[in-house]
Scaffold this active site. Sequence first.
Site, PDB file in Angstrom:
ATOM      1  N   GLN A  63      76.420  39.387  52.182  1.00  0.00           N
ATOM      2  CA  GLN A  63      77.383  40.112  51.353  1.00  0.00           C
ATOM      3  C   GLN A  63      78.286  41.032  52.167  1.00  0.00           C
ATOM      4  O   GLN A  63      79.247  41.579  51.642  1.00  0.00           O
ATOM      5  CB  GLN A  63      76.648  40.927  50.287  1.00  0.00           C
ATOM      6  CG  GLN A  63      75.847  42.089  50.837  1.00  0.00           C
ATOM      7  CD  GLN A  63      74.984  42.749  49.781  1.00  0.00           C
ATOM      8  OE1 GLN A  63      73.954  42.204  49.382  1.00  0.00           O
ATOM      9  NE2 GLN A  63      75.399  43.917  49.328  1.00  0.00           N
ATOM     10  N   CYS A  69      75.312  42.507  45.825  1.00  0.00           N
ATOM     11  CA  CYS A  69      73.980  41.899  45.930  1.00  0.00           C
ATOM     12  C   CYS A  69      73.559  41.209  44.644  1.00  0.00           C
ATOM     13  O   CYS A  69      72.930  40.146  44.675  1.00  0.00           O
ATOM     14  CB  CYS A  69      72.958  42.950  46.338  1.00  0.00           C
ATOM     15  SG  CYS A  69      72.814  44.352  45.197  1.00  0.00           S
ATOM     16  N   HIS A 364      69.225  47.570  44.552  1.00  0.00           N
ATOM     17  CA  HIS A 364      69.500  46.322  45.265  1.00  0.00           C
ATOM     18  C   HIS A 364      68.855  45.157  44.535  1.00  0.00           C
ATOM     19  O   HIS A 364      67.760  45.286  43.976  1.00  0.00           O
ATOM     20  CB  HIS A 364      68.944  46.419  46.689  1.00  0.00           C
ATOM     21  CG  HIS A 364      69.380  45.320  47.600  1.00  0.00           C
ATOM     22  ND1 HIS A 364      70.684  44.946  47.771  1.00  0.00           N
ATOM     23  CD2 HIS A 364      68.651  44.506  48.437  1.00  0.00           C
ATOM     24  CE1 HIS A 364      70.766  43.966  48.660  1.00  0.00           C
ATOM     25  NE2 HIS A 364      69.543  43.681  49.074  1.00  0.00           N
ATOM     26  N   ASN A 386      67.005  37.872  51.110  1.00  0.00           N
ATOM     27  CA  ASN A 386      67.989  38.948  51.018  1.00  0.00           C
ATOM     28  C   ASN A 386      69.389  38.361  51.199  1.00  0.00           C
ATOM     29  O   ASN A 386      69.560  37.158  51.415  1.00  0.00           O
ATOM     30  CB  ASN A 386      67.690  40.009  52.081  1.00  0.00           C
ATOM     31  CG  ASN A 386      68.236  41.371  51.705  1.00  0.00           C
ATOM     32  OD1 ASN A 386      69.052  41.513  50.800  1.00  0.00           O
ATOM     33  ND2 ASN A 386      67.802  42.405  52.405  1.00  0.00           N
TER      34      ASN A 386
END
Length: 445
Positions: A63, A69, A364, A386
Amino acid sequence: MSLEITQHQIAEFKKSAQSLTTDIARRATTKNGIHNASFNQSVANSNTPIFSIDLNTGKVANQKQSGRCWMFAALNTMRHDITSLFHLSDEFQLSQSYTFFWDKFEKANYFYQNVLDTAKEPLDSRKVSFLMTTPQQDGGQWDMIVALIEKYGVVPQSVYPESAASSASREFNTTFNTLLRHDAVSLRELVAQHATEEMINARREEMLAHVYRVLSITFGEPPVNFDFEYRDTDNQFKVDRGLTPQSYFDKFVGWQLSDYVSIINAPTADKPFNATYNVDMLGNVVGGREVKHLNVTIEKMKALAIAQLKDGKSVWFGVDMGPQVDRTDGIMAAGIFATDDLFQVDTTMTKAQRLDYGESLMTHAMVLTGVDLDETGKPTKWQVENSWGEKAGKKGYFTMSDDWMSEYAYQIVVNKSYLSGELVDIYNNTTPKLLAPWDPMGALA
């Protein structure tokens, strides 16, 4: 009663800070910093990236310098299905910039609506102050990405690639929020002047035209029709012509988005379990899907995530990514930094206390792609995809201890089919309790 700090007290405090262990801690911390000085190797050793259920989800996305996110996590869960079904390479991604464009557009209109709804309140009211502090930002929640996709569909990244502003959004957000605050002045003045609804709507449409032009110049014009050309993992050339973003979603993703629901764990006194909640002034698409959470125990939330993982489906989830996270090695584990031991203090708080006292909230969103189960079927650690690129963690993947999940995970998204009939009935048929705009469950990942 006020209490001034005296010189005598300072002298006593200084004495109490003199010892061999304190001196050792001081030397280690001043040289290496708090996290390096308090790093707990034994915790790291117990969180090796090996999992009994491990989905093959390919390369991670990045990102970059943006707060997308929640979009990356949602589009990644869909990407996992696309690459598997259509035999696409690990490099394939859905366009996060495309959903970003429409999110910014819709958030402007959502802001205008909230400005008008609160126009008769004083500027120093908590709601108006909340609105004007941040008219819009990059963050969001699951139901917000659903609202965008239901209205605008999705496209592959090759059709609508990244721009400078989508990859590094701070400059744009500063410029855009100035425009929105300027427009808020105009809308509130029109209401104060008792302007007709027609006059207000005309001015609002003019504002939205300005917003669209700003977005089009910054991110590029979003596609209406396009061809999708690709080679599959067998190097076979494929092409689909004359697609729209909606038809692309229907063919290549094909999810019934209404079947996916937000499950939260908020163990505070004001939020009983097995009940639904939404948040005042939280959303992005006026007239679109509203944010709605079903609150359950952490044990139930984990069980639902495990059930979906066992079926080979990854899980969108939201956490507080601040405490007890080693970003370099990709470890999320309670005690990875033994700061209480280092300073000889006690900062222990319950999950509910952290929420109530502003110590924690969801910051997040990522994707659960695996879990390690012991011989009794209980989770010990989780695999996390992630969206910070391959340099963070183990090629972008993190290991999350189960006790860390208990303390800092707040939300997952699962298909309704994994819920009991009772929970489905609660989600479908109960009126959600409306939470204040600043409630921690309204935090944007």
